[in-house]
Design an enzyme around this catalytic site. Structure first.
Site, short mmCIF file in Angstrom:
data_model
loop_
_atom_site.label_atom_id
_atom_site.label_comp_id
_atom_site.label_asym_id
_atom_site.label_seq_id
_atom_site.Cartn_x
_atom_site.Cartn_y
_atom_site.Cartn_z
N PRO A 146 -9.62 68.22 43.76
CA PRO A 146 -9.53 67.61 45.28
C PRO A 146 -10.60 67.53 46.04
O PRO A 146 -10.98 66.67 46.74
CB PRO A 146 -8.21 68.20 45.81
N SER A 181 -17.83 64.11 43.05
CA SER A 181 -19.39 63.96 42.92
C SER A 181 -19.97 65.26 42.80
O SER A 181 -20.90 65.47 41.99
CB SER A 181 -20.19 63.04 43.95
N ASP A 187 -23.05 61.70 29.82
CA ASP A 187 -23.92 61.01 29.34
C ASP A 187 -23.55 59.96 28.33
O ASP A 187 -23.85 58.80 28.29
CB ASP A 187 -25.39 61.66 28.61
N GLN A 231 -13.89 33.35 43.53
CA GLN A 231 -14.46 32.18 44.28
C GLN A 231 -14.57 31.00 43.42
O GLN A 231 -13.95 29.95 43.93
CB GLN A 231 -15.90 32.60 44.60
N GLY A 246 -11.07 29.65 43.58
CA GLY A 246 -10.67 29.08 44.89
C GLY A 246 -9.35 29.94 45.14
O GLY A 246 -9.21 31.18 44.93
N GLU A 276 -16.33 58.48 36.35
CA GLU A 276 -17.50 59.22 35.81
C GLU A 276 -18.87 59.09 36.43
O GLU A 276 -19.79 58.75 35.68
CB GLU A 276 -17.30 58.44 34.37
N SER A 327 -21.74 55.18 41.88
CA SER A 327 -23.14 54.34 41.66
C SER A 327 -24.29 55.25 42.38
O SER A 327 -25.23 55.65 41.89
CB SER A 327 -23.31 52.95 42.33
C1 FAD Z 1 -8.74 55.67 38.32
C2 FAD Z 1 -9.52 57.05 38.20
C3 FAD Z 1 -9.72 57.59 37.00
C4 FAD Z 1 -10.47 58.89 37.06
N1 FAD Z 1 -10.37 59.60 35.68
C5 FAD Z 1 -10.92 60.96 35.98
C6 FAD Z 1 -10.59 61.93 34.64
O1 FAD Z 1 -10.04 61.48 33.74
N2 FAD Z 1 -11.28 63.16 34.81
C7 FAD Z 1 -11.95 63.46 35.89
O2 FAD Z 1 -12.40 64.68 36.00
N3 FAD Z 1 -12.33 62.81 37.03
C8 FAD Z 1 -11.73 61.50 36.95
N4 FAD Z 1 -11.76 60.70 38.12
C9 FAD Z 1 -12.31 61.27 39.40
C10 FAD Z 1 -13.68 60.27 39.49
O3 FAD Z 1 -14.54 60.74 38.55
C11 FAD Z 1 -14.26 60.85 40.99
O4 FAD Z 1 -13.48 60.13 41.85
C12 FAD Z 1 -15.54 60.24 41.21
O5 FAD Z 1 -16.65 61.12 40.62
C13 FAD Z 1 -16.13 60.42 42.71
O6 FAD Z 1 -15.51 61.70 43.48
P1 FAD Z 1 -14.73 61.67 44.59
O7 FAD Z 1 -13.72 60.82 44.72
O8 FAD Z 1 -14.47 63.20 44.80
O9 FAD Z 1 -15.82 61.00 45.91
P2 FAD Z 1 -16.69 62.02 46.60
O10 FAD Z 1 -17.46 62.75 45.99
O11 FAD Z 1 -15.97 62.60 47.54
O12 FAD Z 1 -17.75 60.80 47.15
C14 FAD Z 1 -17.23 59.87 48.50
C15 FAD Z 1 -18.82 58.74 48.50
O13 FAD Z 1 -19.79 59.66 48.92
C16 FAD Z 1 -20.70 59.49 48.11
N5 FAD Z 1 -21.48 60.76 47.90
C17 FAD Z 1 -21.18 62.03 47.54
N6 FAD Z 1 -22.14 62.73 47.59
C18 FAD Z 1 -23.24 62.08 47.48
C19 FAD Z 1 -24.60 62.12 47.75
N7 FAD Z 1 -25.18 63.48 47.40
N8 FAD Z 1 -25.49 61.07 47.83
C20 FAD Z 1 -25.04 60.13 48.17
N9 FAD Z 1 -23.74 59.73 48.15
C21 FAD Z 1 -22.70 60.81 47.93
C22 FAD Z 1 -20.16 58.99 46.64
O14 FAD Z 1 -20.96 58.15 45.89
C23 FAD Z 1 -18.83 58.10 47.24
O15 FAD Z 1 -19.38 56.77 47.63
C24 FAD Z 1 -11.08 59.34 38.19
C25 FAD Z 1 -11.16 58.49 39.44
C26 FAD Z 1 -10.33 57.32 39.23
C27 FAD Z 1 -10.60 56.88 40.54
#
Ligand code: FAD
Length: 382
Positions: free
Chosen positions: A128, A132, A240, A337, A340, A364, A367
């Site tokens: 939770p 990232s 990777d 788009q 339409g 995974e 961006s």
């Molecule tokens: C449908 C779905 C399936 C998934 N399946 C899996 C799975 O099978 N196993 C698993 O382990 N996870 C899974 N995930 C989790 C997914 O990998 C994470 O949601 C993702 O890595 C982003 O983490 P977060 O949601 O905590 O966002 P956060 O880490 O809170 O990021 C929020 C925003 O802040 C940005 N951000 C964070 N840190 C930085 C930084 N240092 N510099 C710049 N920008 C930053 C991020 O890019 C993002 O835009 C899944 C997610 C979804 C939606």
């Protein structure tokens, strides 16, 4: 450099396309509405060898090369992105780390079950408070006499509740930071493991995504994947590889949106001519095609690199993932788009592609995270 596919690669692509068009396609619209998990299709994928594609035959896999795997994902995603993610997760984040880091016993038992398609797998890194910032693991694994006891919560786990095997990252030595993370193999019926509700998602309605709760889950030492403290490296090396699969998924979704756009532009008429005869539409179609093929080349290069190198291929993989996923979002937006008002209707599949595309720049590694990986790699060489 060789831009021709081998006979084997073409055969795998043909088989995947055939399966996707004949068997996945007929129910896709219905599953989208009912959020039904495609159990029978997943079983069929197992029979076709689509769940452990690059795993050697001695461990139950199909033993094909990484490029064949990518071509198969593209074909499945072109028809149903939900089925593609179920497939990619089992191949890339479940089978791959066990194949690369598992003991011989783990390969002949757990990997063999997954790769031969008897069951599917999942990968539990996110929590939770940490997506990232994946090193910030709160799930704890403490040593017991015969193994470990795991406690914690994982979030957003694809295939949770339908997977038999989970690759779970947990902290064994919090003081050591990311070097204190260890990987484990947890089985669906391990006491203390439970799965949360299926998340209500914007897209990928046919795939399951849930939280995972570990409450005093006891596992034997033989279920530790790799050495203690090696878990973060295993998790990142796995990404990777798996990010190439997500790039391929994005290319597949974009290809579908492009094909639908060409079809629509060839029949819809405004101002007395087909809309493809308006240069504004024709140029959009040209740009979509260029973007898709550029993403495809980065994805294929990443797959080819992963095949021939002993070193990490993070840069190639992240480049493919960031470009293909952002391309996919742009191409799907253009498709809506071009349609339409019809593009805004659930009656047309471009609306689904637009929603399914959205997650490809998030999971995974977002961006932003891909750009951090690429910058670190290229600046280290500058
Ligand atoms: C449908 C779905 C399936 C998934 N399946 C899996 C799975 O099978 N196993 C698993 O382990 N996870 C899974 N995930 C989790 C997914 O990998 C994470 O949601 C993702 O890595 C982003 O983490 P977060 O949601 O905590 O966002 P956060 O880490 O809170 O990021 C929020 C925003 O802040 C940005 N951000 C964070 N840190 C930085 C930084 N240092 N510099 C710049 N920008 C930053 C991020 O890019 C993002 O835009 C899944 C997610 C979804 C939606």
């Amino acid at each position: 450099m060789n831009f021709h596919f081998t006979e084997d690669q073409l055969a795998v692509r043909g088989m995947a396309r055939d399966f996707a068009e004949k068997e996945i396609s007929p129910g896709v619209a219905g599953r989208e509405e009912t959020h039904e998990y495609p159990e029978a299709l997943v079983a069929k994928m197992g029979e076709l060898g689509l769940l452990g594609m690059i795993v050697p035959a001695e461990y139950g896999g199909s033993g094909v090369d990484a490029l064949s795997y990518v071509l198969a994902i593209q074909e499945v995603a072109r028809v149903d992105a939900s089925v593609a993610v179920i497939m990619s997760v089992t191949n890339s984040v479940a089978c791959y780390p066990i194949w690369k880091f598992g003991s011989e016993e783990q390969k002949t038992t757990v990997l063999a079950e997954l790769a031969s398609g008897q069951c599917i797998g999942a990968y539990a890194l996110t929590e939770p408070q940490s997506g990232s910032d994946a090193g910030n693991q709160k799930t704890r694994a403490e040593r017991t006499a015969g193994g470990y006891v795991l406690n914690g919560v994982k979030a957003w786990i694809t295939n949770a509740g339908v997977a038999r095997w989970y690759v779970v990252m947990a902290m064994t030595d919090p003081a050591a930071g990311t070097r204190g993370i260890t990987s484990f193999l947890v089985r669906e019926d391990d006491r203390g493991l439970s799965v949360g509700r299926n998340e209500s998602k914007m897209g990928l309605h046919g795939s399951r995504t849930s939280a995972l709760f570990l409450e005093n889950v006891e596992i034997p030492e033989s279920r530790r994947l790799g050495a203690e403290g090696e878990g973060f490296r295993i998790a990142m090396t796995t990404l990777d590889h798996s990010r190439i699969g997500i790039a391929a998924q994005a290319v597949g979704i974009a290809r579908a949106a492009y094909e639908e756009s060409v079809r629509h532009a060839s029949t819809r008429e405004t101002f007395g001519k087909k809309i493809r005869e308006h240069q504004a539409i024709a140029f959009q179609i040209a740009d979509m095609r260029v973007q898709i093929e550029a993403a495809e080349l980065l994805t294929w290069r990443a797959a080819a690199t992963s095949q021939v190198t002993d070193r990490r291929f993070s840069k190639e993989s992240s480049m493919a993932k960031v470009f293909a996923s952002e391309m996919c979002n742009a191409v799907c937006a253009r498709a809506v788009q071009i349609f339409g008002g019809y593009g805004y209707s659930r009656e047309y599949s471009v609306e689904r592609y637009y929603r399914d595309a959205r997650v490809t720049t998030i999971y995974e590694g977002t961006s932003e995270i891909q750009r951090m990986v690429i910058a670190k790699n290229v600046l280290a060489q500058a």
